[in-house]
Each structure stands twice: as C-alpha cells, then as structure tokens.
Design a protein around this motif. Structure first.
Motif, PDB file in Angstrom:
ATOM      1  N   LYS A 202      10.427  21.460  51.014  1.00  0.00           N
ATOM      2  CA  LYS A 202      10.039  22.864  50.954  1.00  0.00           C
ATOM      3  C   LYS A 202      11.116  23.801  51.476  1.00  0.00           C
ATOM      4  O   LYS A 202      11.123  24.999  51.147  1.00  0.00           O
ATOM      5  CB  LYS A 202       8.721  23.074  51.713  1.00  0.00           C
ATOM      6  CG  LYS A 202       7.523  22.459  50.989  1.00  0.00           C
ATOM      7  CD  LYS A 202       6.250  22.542  51.820  1.00  0.00           C
ATOM      8  CE  LYS A 202       5.080  21.870  51.088  1.00  0.00           C
ATOM      9  NZ  LYS A 202       3.831  21.897  51.898  1.00  0.00           N
TER      10      LYS A 202
ATOM     11  N   ASP B 288       7.513  23.646  37.845  1.00  0.00           N
ATOM     12  CA  ASP B 288       8.607  24.560  38.178  1.00  0.00           C
ATOM     13  C   ASP B 288       9.901  23.757  38.106  1.00  0.00           C
ATOM     14  O   ASP B 288      10.284  23.094  39.068  1.00  0.00           O
ATOM     15  CB  ASP B 288       8.396  25.140  39.575  1.00  0.00           C
ATOM     16  CG  ASP B 288       9.550  26.042  40.024  1.00  0.00           C
ATOM     17  OD1 ASP B 288      10.501  26.226  39.245  1.00  0.00           O
ATOM     18  OD2 ASP B 288       9.495  26.528  41.166  1.00  0.00           O
ATOM     19  N   THR B 289      10.554  23.808  36.984  1.00  0.00           N
ATOM     20  CA  THR B 289      11.725  22.949  36.764  1.00  0.00           C
ATOM     21  C   THR B 289      12.975  23.448  37.474  1.00  0.00           C
ATOM     22  O   THR B 289      14.013  22.787  37.412  1.00  0.00           O
ATOM     23  CB  THR B 289      12.003  22.796  35.258  1.00  0.00           C
ATOM     24  OG1 THR B 289      12.136  24.091  34.662  1.00  0.00           O
ATOM     25  CG2 THR B 289      10.861  22.037  34.583  1.00  0.00           C
ATOM     26  N   ASP B 290      12.879  24.581  38.149  1.00  0.00           N
ATOM     27  CA  ASP B 290      13.975  25.008  39.015  1.00  0.00           C
ATOM     28  C   ASP B 290      13.897  24.338  40.375  1.00  0.00           C
ATOM     29  O   ASP B 290      14.831  24.457  41.178  1.00  0.00           O
ATOM     30  CB  ASP B 290      13.943  26.530  39.208  1.00  0.00           C
ATOM     31  CG  ASP B 290      14.319  27.290  37.946  1.00  0.00           C
ATOM     32  OD1 ASP B 290      15.128  26.765  37.163  1.00  0.00           O
ATOM     33  OD2 ASP B 290      13.787  28.396  37.744  1.00  0.00           O
ATOM     34  N   HIS B 291      12.805  23.658  40.641  1.00  0.00           N
ATOM     35  CA  HIS B 291      12.613  23.002  41.934  1.00  0.00           C
ATOM     36  C   HIS B 291      12.047  21.600  41.703  1.00  0.00           C
ATOM     37  O   HIS B 291      10.844  21.365  41.799  1.00  0.00           O
ATOM     38  CB  HIS B 291      11.686  23.824  42.820  1.00  0.00           C
ATOM     39  CG  HIS B 291      12.235  25.168  43.161  1.00  0.00           C
ATOM     40  ND1 HIS B 291      11.935  26.305  42.450  1.00  0.00           N
ATOM     41  CD2 HIS B 291      13.116  25.535  44.130  1.00  0.00           C
ATOM     42  CE1 HIS B 291      12.585  27.332  42.967  1.00  0.00           C
ATOM     43  NE2 HIS B 291      13.311  26.904  43.984  1.00  0.00           N
ATOM     44  N   ILE B 292      12.955  20.676  41.362  1.00  0.00           N
ATOM     45  CA  ILE B 292      12.594  19.287  41.119  1.00  0.00           C
ATOM     46  C   ILE B 292      13.144  18.431  42.257  1.00  0.00           C
ATOM     47  O   ILE B 292      14.310  18.550  42.651  1.00  0.00           O
ATOM     48  CB  ILE B 292      13.146  18.788  39.773  1.00  0.00           C
ATOM     49  CG1 ILE B 292      12.575  19.621  38.617  1.00  0.00           C
ATOM     50  CG2 ILE B 292      12.811  17.310  39.573  1.00  0.00           C
ATOM     51  CD1 ILE B 292      13.161  19.273  37.263  1.00  0.00           C
TER      52      ILE B 292
ATOM     53  N   PHE C  92       2.514  19.776  45.538  1.00  0.00           N
ATOM     54  CA  PHE C  92       3.481  19.477  44.487  1.00  0.00           C
ATOM     55  C   PHE C  92       2.782  18.952  43.235  1.00  0.00           C
ATOM     56  O   PHE C  92       1.703  18.364  43.315  1.00  0.00           O
ATOM     57  CB  PHE C  92       4.482  18.420  44.962  1.00  0.00           C
ATOM     58  CG  PHE C  92       5.362  18.871  46.084  1.00  0.00           C
ATOM     59  CD1 PHE C  92       6.647  19.344  45.836  1.00  0.00           C
ATOM     60  CD2 PHE C  92       4.918  18.826  47.408  1.00  0.00           C
ATOM     61  CE1 PHE C  92       7.462  19.758  46.868  1.00  0.00           C
ATOM     62  CE2 PHE C  92       5.726  19.249  48.453  1.00  0.00           C
ATOM     63  CZ  PHE C  92       7.006  19.711  48.182  1.00  0.00           C
TER      64      PHE C  92
ATOM     65  N   PRO D 215       6.388  23.189  42.361  1.00  0.00           N
ATOM     66  CA  PRO D 215       7.563  22.311  42.471  1.00  0.00           C
ATOM     67  C   PRO D 215       7.173  20.889  42.109  1.00  0.00           C
ATOM     68  O   PRO D 215       6.022  20.478  42.314  1.00  0.00           O
ATOM     69  CB  PRO D 215       7.978  22.443  43.931  1.00  0.00           C
ATOM     70  CG  PRO D 215       6.752  22.915  44.640  1.00  0.00           C
ATOM     71  CD  PRO D 215       6.018  23.768  43.654  1.00  0.00           C
TER      72      PRO D 215
ATOM     73  N   LYS E 224      16.783  19.264  43.542  1.00  0.00           N
ATOM     74  CA  LYS E 224      17.057  20.141  44.671  1.00  0.00           C
ATOM     75  C   LYS E 224      17.290  19.328  45.939  1.00  0.00           C
ATOM     76  O   LYS E 224      18.089  19.706  46.800  1.00  0.00           O
ATOM     77  CB  LYS E 224      15.887  21.102  44.881  1.00  0.00           C
ATOM     78  CG  LYS E 224      15.851  22.264  43.917  1.00  0.00           C
ATOM     79  CD  LYS E 224      16.989  23.240  44.194  1.00  0.00           C
ATOM     80  CE  LYS E 224      16.891  24.472  43.323  1.00  0.00           C
ATOM     81  NZ  LYS E 224      18.001  25.411  43.559  1.00  0.00           N
TER      82      LYS E 224
ATOM     83  N   ILE F 254      12.946  25.368  48.497  1.00  0.00           N
ATOM     84  CA  ILE F 254      12.190  26.157  47.522  1.00  0.00           C
ATOM     85  C   ILE F 254      12.389  27.640  47.822  1.00  0.00           C
ATOM     86  O   ILE F 254      12.177  28.063  48.956  1.00  0.00           O
ATOM     87  CB  ILE F 254      10.691  25.796  47.559  1.00  0.00           C
ATOM     88  CG1 ILE F 254      10.514  24.320  47.190  1.00  0.00           C
ATOM     89  CG2 ILE F 254       9.900  26.685  46.618  1.00  0.00           C
ATOM     90  CD1 ILE F 254       9.070  23.822  47.317  1.00  0.00           C
TER      91      ILE F 254
END
Length: 293
Positions: free
Chosen positions: A290, A129-133, A90, A60, A172, A293
């Motif tokens: 977190k 992990d660009t789904d969790h920025i 991170f 992330p 996120k 995530i």
C-alpha cells in the motif's frame, strides 16, 4: 518422474489438505472461479479472481504465483490464502500453471505471461487497477516471481530467456516468501537441485542453473521487495544470497524473519491463515504494497 517429485506431490498434498480442512469462503469476499486463460491445457490453465465483497470500482491487483517445488500445486490449495489477501483490500488473481516434469521450463513462465496479458485485457470486467499491480510468491513460486520480475526489468535477460513479455505490465512491488534465488550444485544434492532434473529441459546444466538463479540478473530497475523467511524454512539462507545484490543496486526492500526458537514456524507458514504469525506476515506484506499506491 523422479522419486523426489513423487514424494513432494504426496507429502505436500497431505499437508495442505490438513491445513485447510474446514475452511470456507469468507463472507466478505466475492469470487469468480475456474476462468480459462489459455487453451493449451485447460486442466491447468485456469484462474480465480477474488475481491472484497463491498468494494466498488477498481482495486490494486495481487498476482499470486503458487509454490510446490515446480512439480506440485494449483489454485485450489492457495484459495484461502489468496482470499485472505483480498480481504485486505486487493483484487487477487490466483492461477494454476503447468507443472514439471510433464511440462518442463519454460511452460510455467509462458502460462504466467499469458495470465498477465489476461489481467490487462480484463481489467474493466473485474475491476483491476493495472497501474498498481503487485506479486506474491512462495518457495518455487517466489523463485518464479523473482525470475519474472527480472525479465520485466532486464531486457537482456528477457531476451536470453526468450520471454515475449506482456506489453504494459509492471509490478509496483513484490513479496518473495521462503524462496530460492541462487540454485547451484554443492557437494551433496539437496531437494532443490534434485528437482531440477524434472524441471529443466537438460536436467540442470551449469548454464541452466545460472539462467534461473536470479541473483545474477537483478538490475536497479527491479521492483521493491518484501522478503521473508522463518527458522523452520529449509530455504532460510536464501535471502542472504539476494539481499547483498539488492543493497548494491539500491533496490528498496524489507526483510523479515518471523518466529523464533520458541515458535519454530515452518516453510511457507504464511499460507496457513489460522496462524497468528501468518496474519502478521500477510498484514505487513500488504501494508508494504500500500506504500506504493
């Protein structure tokens, strides 16, 4: 340059040098330094990436927007704080942006957008992990982060600002530390309003103040927020400007006020990685992240 901006550059630089004296890169962090993310002004448009040394695969991401009254600061004075976040699991992107008064608004936001595109474009190389920025910002950086989060989640506001947003980029959750969210002139000018003369193209008109006051532009799509302050924070009343809006729109948030009258922590104390209160704050913020995530 105003006398206020000149004073901040001198005073903040002295304080940051004293705060970080003797610190070195932690043994458990790997760093990639001085990566140029744009060509307009190479001196400023540089970033670092920090990762836990033994971590494998994608992590992330935390984007850090530094403070400094819109007129001071760079990635160098945030490196140890940002590396402490990397130690918590991170990949951290720590960047410099063009400062006022040499570069007025929206130069710093154009740089932020460019960095966000860089993150998306270099995800494979640096294990993002660009789904969790996530985003962290303090003082002026918290203000900028709140504005950018508004632009990402409020299309009408983005249109007014004129931002060409990075497609596919979303937070996120974010952490707003010792920030300013409602900027307005009172009977007597304070430091923030004085700085607006250097920061804003027209010196701080009512329309400009409304544009950059994020309490007016938050929507229900605003990302979850960790917001903090402390007794010695000269912006300690600002969270109370934002919290009613978050409550009204049912935006998830946590509010923390660190320290007490016996532990009178100062503005952006969390950047001093030697402080136990900073460790607690940064632990709680990253644990908050977190959860998403």
């Amino acid at each position: 340059m105003s006398a206020m901006s000149d004073m901040i550059r001198k005073m903040f630089a002295e304080g940051d040098a004293k705060r970080d004296a003797g610190l070195t890169t932690p043994d458990d962090v790997v760093r990639y330094d001085d990566i140029q993310y744009a060509d307009d002004e190479p001196k400023w448009q540089m970033l670092d990436v920090y990762r836990p040394k033994n971590a494998e695969g994608k992590l992330p991401v935390i984007l850090s927007i530094h403070g400094g009254g819109w007129v001071y600061g760079d990635k160098e004075v945030y490196q140890f704080y940002c590396m402490s976040l990397a130690e918590r699991g991170f990949a951290v992107v720590n960047y410099s942006y063009r400062l006022a008064p040499e570069y007025k608004y929206p130069a710093s936001f154009i740089d932020t957008v460019t960095v966000c595109r860089w993150i998306l474009d270099h995800a494979e190389k640096y294990g993002f992990d660009t789904d969790h920025i996530f985003g962290v910002g303090d003082s002026a950086g918290a203000h900028m982060l709140s504005m950018f989060a508004c632009a990402l989640t409020n299309p009408e506001y983005a249109k007014i600002c004129g931002f060409e947003l990075p497609e596919g980029f979303a937070f996120k959750a974010i952490a707003l530390n010792c920030g300013a969210f409602l900027i307005e002139r009172g009977e007597k000018e304070d430091m923030t309003t004085q700085l607006m003369g250097d920061y804003l193209p027209h010196g701080g008109t009512p329309d400009e103040f409304r544009l950059i006051s994020t309490v007016y532009h938050v929507t229900s799509d605003f990302p979850p927020v960790f917001m903090m302050t402390c007794p010695g924070d000269f912006l300690k009343d600002q969270p109370m400007k934002m919290i009613p809006k978050l409550e009204e729109l049912k935006v998830p948030f946590i509010y923390r006020r660190y320290g007490d009258q016996n532990d009178d922590l100062a503005h952006v104390f969390h950047c001093n990685v030697r402080l136990e209160a900073a460790k607690l704050c940064n632990d709680e913020e990253t644990e908050f992240f977190k959860k998403f995530i």
